[in-house]
Design a protein around this motif. Structure first.
Motif, PDB file in Angstrom:
ATOM      1  N   VAL A 177       0.860  -1.044   0.202  1.00 19.66           N
ATOM      2  CA  VAL A 177       0.083   0.002  -0.001  1.00 19.66           C
ATOM      3  C   VAL A 177       0.765   1.366   0.056  1.00 19.66           C
ATOM      4  N   ALA A 178       1.986   1.389   0.774  1.00 19.91           N
ATOM      5  CA  ALA A 178       2.734   2.620   1.103  1.00 19.91           C
ATOM      6  C   ALA A 178       4.020   2.648   0.215  1.00 19.91           C
ATOM      7  N   LEU A 179       4.573   1.634  -0.300  1.00 23.29           N
ATOM      8  CA  LEU A 179       5.752   1.657  -0.888  1.00 23.29           C
ATOM      9  C   LEU A 179       5.784   1.223  -2.462  1.00 23.29           C
ATOM     10  N   ASP A 180       4.717   0.276  -2.776  1.00 24.08           N
ATOM     11  CA  ASP A 180       4.934   0.260  -4.161  1.00 24.08           C
ATOM     12  C   ASP A 180       4.412   1.165  -5.031  1.00 24.08           C
ATOM     13  N   LYS A 181       5.073   1.938  -5.725  1.00 29.46           N
ATOM     14  CA  LYS A 181       4.635   3.197  -6.494  1.00 29.46           C
ATOM     15  C   LYS A 181       4.230   2.754  -7.973  1.00 29.46           C
ATOM     16  N   SER A 182       4.553   1.324  -8.347  1.00 31.32           N
ATOM     17  CA  SER A 182       4.129   0.740  -9.581  1.00 31.32           C
ATOM     18  C   SER A 182       2.948   0.305  -9.668  1.00 31.32           C
ATOM     19  N   ARG A 183       2.246  -0.167  -8.666  1.00 28.74           N
ATOM     20  CA  ARG A 183       1.051  -1.121  -8.666  1.00 28.74           C
ATOM     21  C   ARG A 183      -0.206  -0.332  -8.775  1.00 28.74           C
ATOM     22  N   ARG A 184      -1.165  -1.008  -9.252  1.00 28.60           N
ATOM     23  CA  ARG A 184      -2.377  -0.374  -9.775  1.00 28.60           C
ATOM     24  C   ARG A 184      -3.457  -0.169  -8.499  1.00 28.60           C
ATOM     25  N   TYR A 185      -4.281   0.535  -8.927  1.00 28.07           N
ATOM     26  CA  TYR A 185      -5.319   1.302  -7.972  1.00 28.07           C
ATOM     27  C   TYR A 185      -5.925  -0.049  -7.260  1.00 28.07           C
ATOM     28  N   GLU A 186      -6.398  -0.998  -7.853  1.00 28.77           N
ATOM     29  CA  GLU A 186      -7.053  -2.413  -7.624  1.00 28.77           C
ATOM     30  C   GLU A 186      -6.172  -3.534  -6.819  1.00 28.77           C
ATOM     31  N   ASP A 187      -4.674  -3.136  -6.862  1.00 25.72           N
ATOM     32  CA  ASP A 187      -3.908  -3.785  -5.975  1.00 25.72           C
ATOM     33  C   ASP A 187      -3.867  -3.839  -4.540  1.00 25.72           C
ATOM     34  N   ALA A 188      -4.368  -2.883  -4.046  1.00 22.44           N
ATOM     35  CA  ALA A 188      -4.547  -2.786  -2.573  1.00 22.44           C
ATOM     36  C   ALA A 188      -5.819  -2.301  -2.159  1.00 22.44           C
ATOM     37  N   ALA A 189      -6.048  -2.129  -0.697  1.00 23.73           N
ATOM     38  CA  ALA A 189      -7.219  -1.220  -0.282  1.00 23.73           C
ATOM     39  C   ALA A 189      -7.055  -1.314   1.221  1.00 23.73           C
ATOM     40  N   ILE A 190      -7.799  -0.634   1.823  1.00 23.26           N
ATOM     41  CA  ILE A 190      -7.717  -0.065   3.293  1.00 23.26           C
ATOM     42  C   ILE A 190      -9.149  -0.520   3.905  1.00 23.26           C
ATOM     43  N   LEU A 191      -9.180  -1.323   4.937  1.00 22.01           N
ATOM     44  CA  LEU A 191     -10.416  -1.801   5.677  1.00 22.01           C
ATOM     45  C   LEU A 191     -10.250  -1.334   7.231  1.00 22.01           C
ATOM     46  N   SER A 192     -11.189  -0.606   7.550  1.00 15.31           N
ATOM     47  CA  SER A 192     -11.478  -0.148   8.866  1.00 15.31           C
ATOM     48  C   SER A 192     -12.640  -0.901   9.455  1.00 15.31           C
ATOM     49  N   ALA A 193     -12.658  -1.116  10.595  1.00 15.77           N
ATOM     50  CA  ALA A 193     -13.893  -1.794  11.328  1.00 15.77           C
ATOM     51  C   ALA A 193     -14.177  -0.720  12.816  1.00 15.77           C
ATOM     52  N   LYS A 194     -15.432  -0.427  12.798  1.00 17.08           N
ATOM     53  CA  LYS A 194     -16.087   0.365  13.685  1.00 17.08           C
ATOM     54  C   LYS A 194     -17.340  -0.315  14.231  1.00 17.08           C
ATOM     55  N   THR A 195     -17.621  -0.861  15.167  1.00 11.31           N
ATOM     56  CA  THR A 195     -18.766  -1.184  15.950  1.00 11.31           C
ATOM     57  C   THR A 195     -19.931  -0.188  15.881  1.00 11.31           C
ATOM     58  N   THR A 196     -19.506   0.961  16.315  1.00 16.85           N
ATOM     59  CA  THR A 196     -20.565   2.151  16.287  1.00 16.85           C
ATOM     60  C   THR A 196     -19.780   3.177  15.337  1.00 16.85           C
ATOM     61  N   LEU A 197     -20.470   4.000  14.660  1.00 20.15           N
ATOM     62  CA  LEU A 197     -19.617   4.991  13.945  1.00 20.15           C
ATOM     63  C   LEU A 197     -19.678   6.438  14.867  1.00 20.15           C
ATOM     64  N   ARG A 198     -20.464   6.913  15.062  1.00 19.71           N
ATOM     65  CA  ARG A 198     -20.487   8.380  15.974  1.00 19.71           C
ATOM     66  C   ARG A 198     -19.629   9.145  14.887  1.00 19.71           C
ATOM     67  N   GLU A 199     -18.792   9.850  15.681  1.00 16.04           N
ATOM     68  CA  GLU A 199     -17.614  10.488  14.816  1.00 16.04           C
ATOM     69  C   GLU A 199     -16.392  10.046  14.512  1.00 16.04           C
ATOM     70  N   ARG A 200     -16.248   8.657  15.037  1.00 21.19           N
ATOM     71  CA  ARG A 200     -14.993   7.986  15.187  1.00 21.19           C
ATOM     72  C   ARG A 200     -14.430   7.535  13.875  1.00 21.19           C
ATOM     73  N   TRP A 201     -15.264   7.658  12.819  1.00 22.70           N
ATOM     74  CA  TRP A 201     -14.904   7.214  11.424  1.00 22.70           C
ATOM     75  C   TRP A 201     -13.886   8.120  10.932  1.00 22.70           C
ATOM     76  N   LYS A 202     -14.093   9.513  11.397  1.00 22.10           N
ATOM     77  CA  LYS A 202     -13.131  10.489  10.695  1.00 22.10           C
ATOM     78  C   LYS A 202     -11.718  10.146  11.245  1.00 22.10           C
ATOM     79  N   GLN A 203     -11.447   8.967  12.223  1.00 25.10           N
ATOM     80  CA  GLN A 203      -9.993   8.673  12.598  1.00 25.10           C
ATOM     81  C   GLN A 203      -9.416   7.949  11.232  1.00 25.10           C
TER      82      GLN A 203
END
Length: 445
Positions: free
Chosen positions: A342-368
């Motif tokens: 994700v952070a270092l491979d400058k040659s990869r395509r957009y679809e070669d990586a993803a970020i997934l976060s998990a929040k039981t409840t959102l409230r304002e914490r998704w902005k983290q």
């Protein structure tokens, strides 16, 4: 009204009304139940009455109008303690030519305006009427602390939409079976008699680790659903499975351990005094500390539970990921496939990586979640059905896709997700976003 003035605290008010009731109704409010209030609806608007409730005897018997036979009505004066008013003209109206369309109308619009998704309507039949009203109703916003208390008292499960209860049900639901409770009582009694209460406190002084609780919950889910693994490809609705395991099954298991631990601690405090009154006064600081610790421990457990089960599902499903990898100033829950890609491979395509976060409840914490761009999609997984329209709009502006359980994305659910194109189900996440668009993020079978 004197009754309202004497019960300014909302939870005290609820408990006082429950004590006056013969039968209770709890209903999770859908958008249609409340949207009319935000849109300036008139007195004819109101909340939907499910067929099972309509036919239960909770409301007065319906009678067909002579001039329009397909319309059945019943007067039902109602007391609304939050506003202190009695609606003598309220009632139910049923259109038999529209399947089961039935509404309770002529109610205070201000109580239904501006509600958070999946808020609650609580009502009851009064043993002694309030003026002409034999029914009372309160609206409890899902963001309010009373909503959490209500759900805990009635042991509300994730798939609950409406139900009728007895006032006797309106207490802390027992988290252990009757025979197990009897055994615990006998064990405490024996320890008090023979002076071994300290040893008993030490025996149950620690709750199982989060990993042990999570494993026990998944095992219970697999057994009850007759599936072999917590596999997103084998489970038809993986999001619903995650929601059920993290919010219902594991919490139920946790409460069994918690009750045993805290009941023994309280028994020890009470046993240190020879009179109930002395124990209540002098033992209060110790008991206050016990219950504060219990509350903090519950919140800490809930925050990690969903993330733990999601990690287990990703692992079983053969999804490549690295947990808690550092990206810039943030540490997302899951980086797919790993931090280096994700952070270092400058040659990869957009679809070669993803970020997934998990929040039981959102409230304002998704902005983290990181707003730094790493040339990949950002997904936010949750089992929260109370996300507002404003938060959904903010998520879309931030280019973060919300991933929710399948049942929360359905048309008739109480959440705001159905029409939002930026919200997908877990089924869509695994099938579309991973298997079809990003197969490189999956281990080769």
């Amino acid at each position: 009204m004197a009754f309202l003035e004497q019960n300014s605290d909302q939870w005290t008010l609820i408990e006082a009304l429950v004590a006056r009731s013969g039968k209770l109704l709890l209903k999770k409010l859908s958008r249609n139940d409340a949207s009319w209030a935000d849109e300036g609806g008139g007195h004819q608007y109101g909340f939907y009455v499910p067929r099972a409730v309509r036919e239960s005897g909770f409301f007065p018997e319906l009678h067909a109008r002579e001039d329009i036979p397909h319309i059945c009505e019943a007067d039902c004066p109602s007391f609304w303690p939050q506003t202190g008013e009695i609606r003598s003209d309220s009632g139910i109206k049923y259109f038999s030519n529209k399947r089961s369309e039935c509404h309770f109308t002529r109610i205070p619009a201000e109580l239904f305006a501006g509600l958070s998704p999946a808020s609650w309507l609580l009502g009851g039949t009064l043993v002694e009427p309030e003026g002409p009203a034999h029914h009372w109703f309160m609206v409890i916003d899902s963001a309010a602390g009373e909503a959490e208390l209500l759900e805990s008292r009635l042991d509300i499960q994730v798939n609950f939409h409406f139900g009728l209860f007895e006032p006797s049900d309106f207490k802390q639901a027992s988290s252990i079976e009757a025979d197990e409770a009897a055994g615990l009582i006998d064990e405490i009694d024996a320890a008090l008699r023979n002076g071994s209460i300290e040893a008993l406190v030490a025996k149950y002084s620690k709750l199982p680790s989060p990993d042990v609780l999570a494993s026990e919950a998944r095992a219970a889910f697999l057994k009850s659903n007759r599936v072999k693994e917590f596999d997103p490809w084998a489970i038809k609705k993986p999001g619903d499975a995650l929601m059920r395991v993290s919010r219902d099954i594991e919490f139920s298991i946790y409460r069994r351990y918690e009750l045993r631990m805290r009941a023994i601690e309280v028994a020890k405090v009470l046993a240190e005094h020879d009179r109930v009154a002395i124990a209540a006064v002098r033992g209060f600081p110790s008991m206050d500390s016990i219950f504060l610790s219990a509350s903090q421990q519950r919140k800490s457990r809930a925050g990690k539970s969903f993330e733990t089960h999601l990690a287990a599902m990703l692992t079983t499903g053969g999804v490549k990921f690295e947990a808690q990898a550092i990206l810039g100033q943030r540490r997302p829950d899951f980086v797919l496939p790993d931090q280096a890609t994700v952070a270092l491979d400058k040659s990869r395509r957009y679809e070669d990586a993803a970020i997934l976060s998990a929040k039981t409840t959102l409230r304002e914490r998704w902005k983290q979640i990181t707003h730094e761009r790493f040339n990949c999609a950002i997904f936010l997984a949750t089992v929260d059905d109370r996300v507002s329209r404003e938060a959904l709009a903010d998520l879309q502006k931030a280019e973060i896709t919300l991933v929710v359980p399948e049942s929360l994305k359905m048309k008739n659910n109480e959440s705001f997700y159905y029409h939002d194109t930026n919200v997908i189900s877990f089924r869509e996440f695994f099938d579309e976003e991973l298997a079809r668009k990003r197969p490189a993020l999956l281990l080769a079978v």
